[in-house]
Design a protein around this motif. Structure first.
Motif, mmCIF file in Angstrom:
data_model
loop_
_atom_site.group_PDB
_atom_site.id
_atom_site.type_symbol
_atom_site.label_atom_id
_atom_site.label_comp_id
_atom_site.label_asym_id
_atom_site.label_seq_id
_atom_site.Cartn_x
_atom_site.Cartn_y
_atom_site.Cartn_z
ATOM 1 N N GLY A 34 -57.573 -23.977 -34.709
ATOM 2 C CA GLY A 34 -56.524 -23.271 -33.995
ATOM 3 C C GLY A 34 -56.796 -23.253 -32.506
ATOM 4 O O GLY A 34 -57.929 -23.485 -32.058
ATOM 5 N N TRP A 35 -55.745 -23.013 -31.755
ATOM 6 C CA TRP A 35 -55.836 -22.776 -30.314
ATOM 7 C C TRP A 35 -55.311 -21.368 -30.038
ATOM 8 O O TRP A 35 -54.270 -20.973 -30.577
ATOM 9 C CB TRP A 35 -55.001 -23.791 -29.536
ATOM 10 N N PHE A 36 -56.027 -20.671 -29.193
ATOM 11 C CA PHE A 36 -55.632 -19.342 -28.752
ATOM 12 C C PHE A 36 -55.714 -19.312 -27.233
ATOM 13 O O PHE A 36 -56.326 -20.191 -26.611
ATOM 14 C CB PHE A 36 -56.570 -18.280 -29.346
ATOM 15 N N ARG A 37 -55.120 -18.290 -26.633
ATOM 16 C CA ARG A 37 -55.221 -18.152 -25.188
ATOM 17 C C ARG A 37 -55.294 -16.677 -24.808
ATOM 18 O O ARG A 37 -54.848 -15.808 -25.563
ATOM 19 C CB ARG A 37 -54.041 -18.828 -24.493
ATOM 20 N N VAL A 47 -51.793 -19.534 -30.338
ATOM 21 C CA VAL A 47 -50.952 -20.576 -29.759
ATOM 22 C C VAL A 47 -50.503 -21.567 -30.837
ATOM 23 O O VAL A 47 -49.317 -21.808 -31.016
ATOM 24 C CB VAL A 47 -51.697 -21.325 -28.636
ATOM 25 N N ALA A 48 -51.477 -22.148 -31.541
ATOM 26 C CA ALA A 48 -51.151 -23.163 -32.538
ATOM 27 C C ALA A 48 -52.307 -23.306 -33.516
ATOM 28 O O ALA A 48 -53.442 -22.953 -33.206
ATOM 29 C CB ALA A 48 -50.857 -24.505 -31.877
ATOM 30 N N ALA A 49 -51.998 -23.819 -34.701
ATOM 31 C CA ALA A 49 -53.025 -24.050 -35.705
ATOM 32 C C ALA A 49 -52.665 -25.267 -36.535
ATOM 33 O O ALA A 49 -51.490 -25.640 -36.636
ATOM 34 C CB ALA A 49 -53.191 -22.826 -36.607
ATOM 35 N N ALA A 50 -53.688 -25.863 -37.129
ATOM 36 C CA ALA A 50 -53.473 -27.024 -37.993
ATOM 37 C C ALA A 50 -54.421 -26.954 -39.177
ATOM 38 O O ALA A 50 -55.554 -26.494 -39.070
ATOM 39 C CB ALA A 50 -53.686 -28.318 -37.214
ATOM 40 N N VAL A 78 -59.878 -32.003 -31.666
ATOM 41 C CA VAL A 78 -58.551 -31.404 -31.782
ATOM 42 C C VAL A 78 -57.917 -31.418 -30.392
ATOM 43 O O VAL A 78 -58.616 -31.238 -29.391
ATOM 44 C CB VAL A 78 -58.643 -29.951 -32.282
ATOM 45 N N TYR A 79 -56.615 -31.610 -30.364
ATOM 46 C CA TYR A 79 -55.911 -31.682 -29.090
ATOM 47 C C TYR A 79 -54.790 -30.644 -29.040
ATOM 48 O O TYR A 79 -54.250 -30.241 -30.067
ATOM 49 C CB TYR A 79 -55.299 -33.070 -28.893
ATOM 50 N N LEU A 80 -54.445 -30.260 -27.836
ATOM 51 C CA LEU A 80 -53.256 -29.438 -27.612
ATOM 52 C C LEU A 80 -52.516 -30.060 -26.440
ATOM 53 O O LEU A 80 -52.971 -29.983 -25.303
ATOM 54 C CB LEU A 80 -53.626 -27.982 -27.306
ATOM 55 N N LEU A 81 -51.410 -30.699 -26.750
ATOM 56 C CA LEU A 81 -50.568 -31.283 -25.711
ATOM 57 C C LEU A 81 -49.566 -30.232 -25.279
ATOM 58 O O LEU A 81 -48.811 -29.717 -26.112
ATOM 59 C CB LEU A 81 -49.850 -32.521 -26.240
ATOM 60 N N CYS A 95 -60.410 -22.950 -28.367
ATOM 61 C CA CYS A 95 -60.232 -23.561 -29.678
ATOM 62 C C CYS A 95 -61.106 -22.814 -30.685
ATOM 63 O O CYS A 95 -62.126 -22.218 -30.327
ATOM 64 C CB CYS A 95 -60.572 -25.046 -29.668
ATOM 65 N N ALA A 96 -60.666 -22.834 -31.924
ATOM 66 C CA ALA A 96 -61.359 -22.101 -32.978
ATOM 67 C C ALA A 96 -61.300 -22.892 -34.270
ATOM 68 O O ALA A 96 -60.414 -23.739 -34.451
ATOM 69 C CB ALA A 96 -60.723 -20.725 -33.162
ATOM 70 N N ALA A 97 -62.221 -22.591 -35.172
ATOM 71 C CA ALA A 97 -62.263 -23.304 -36.446
ATOM 72 C C ALA A 97 -62.753 -22.380 -37.550
ATOM 73 O O ALA A 97 -63.475 -21.402 -37.291
ATOM 74 C CB ALA A 97 -63.170 -24.534 -36.342
ATOM 75 N N ASP A 98 -62.363 -22.695 -38.752
ATOM 76 C CA ASP A 98 -62.809 -21.911 -39.906
ATOM 77 C C ASP A 98 -62.872 -22.820 -41.123
ATOM 78 O O ASP A 98 -61.974 -23.649 -41.321
ATOM 79 C CB ASP A 98 -61.850 -20.747 -40.153
ATOM 80 N N PRO A 99 -63.888 -22.667 -41.970
ATOM 81 C CA PRO A 99 -64.022 -23.556 -43.121
ATOM 82 C C PRO A 99 -63.057 -23.248 -44.267
ATOM 83 O O PRO A 99 -62.869 -24.089 -45.154
ATOM 84 C CB PRO A 99 -65.475 -23.339 -43.565
ATOM 85 N N LEU A 100 -62.457 -22.077 -44.253
ATOM 86 C CA LEU A 100 -61.517 -21.731 -45.311
ATOM 87 C C LEU A 100 -60.220 -22.501 -45.094
ATOM 88 O O LEU A 100 -59.613 -22.428 -44.033
ATOM 89 C CB LEU A 100 -61.257 -20.225 -45.289
ATOM 90 N N GLY A 101 -59.813 -23.226 -46.100
ATOM 91 C CA GLY A 101 -58.652 -24.096 -45.958
ATOM 92 C C GLY A 101 -57.378 -23.362 -45.577
ATOM 93 O O GLY A 101 -56.623 -23.802 -44.717
#
Length: 127
Positions: A34-37, A47-50, A78-81, A95-101
């Motif tokens: 994910g992206w946060f701000r 902001v966004a997550a994938a 990971v990118y954020l355009l 940017c952030a990450a987590d192992p839980l699907g």
């Protein structure tokens, strides 16, 4: 996993920037991202997550149609355009990450749904 965000800078309103978040230590394909701000005097916001393979993407209403999250698992990045930037997009982006699907309760937007965070990169949009 360690995350490092970069690509921020100063841009005029209406311009574009692409942020990158490079992961190291583990394969990024194992993580939801994910992206946060966080703007001046504001709380950190989504902001966004994938999803792990990028098939599911989520956006905050404020950036929908202007920002695009993507990931290249082969490059562990990971990118954020960000297009059509506005002054209100000025913030430190994380940017952030987590192992839980899938996050509990489907809370893709919650900071608590991510265990790993990179340092921020400053984005300043001048009007």
């Amino acid at each position: 996993v360690q995350l490092q965000a970069f690509g921020g800078g100063l841009v005029q309103a209406g311009g574009a920037l692409r942020l990158s978040c490079a992961a190291s230590g583990r394969k990024l394909s194992m993580y939801r991202v994910g992206w946060f701000r966080q703007g001046p005097g504001k709380e950190r916001e989504f902001v966004a997550a994938a999803s792990r393979n990028g098939s599911m993407k989520y956006y905050a209403d404020s950036v929908k149609g202007r920002f695009t999250i993507s990931r290249d698992n082969a490059k562990n990045t990971v990118y954020l355009l960000m297009n059509i930037l506005k002054s209100e997009d000025t913030a430190v982006y994380y940017c952030a990450a987590d192992p839980l699907g899938v996050p509990f309760g489907g809370r893709w937007h919650a900071t608590s749904s991510y265990d790993y965070w990179g340092q921020g990169t400053q984005v300043t949009v001048s009007s």
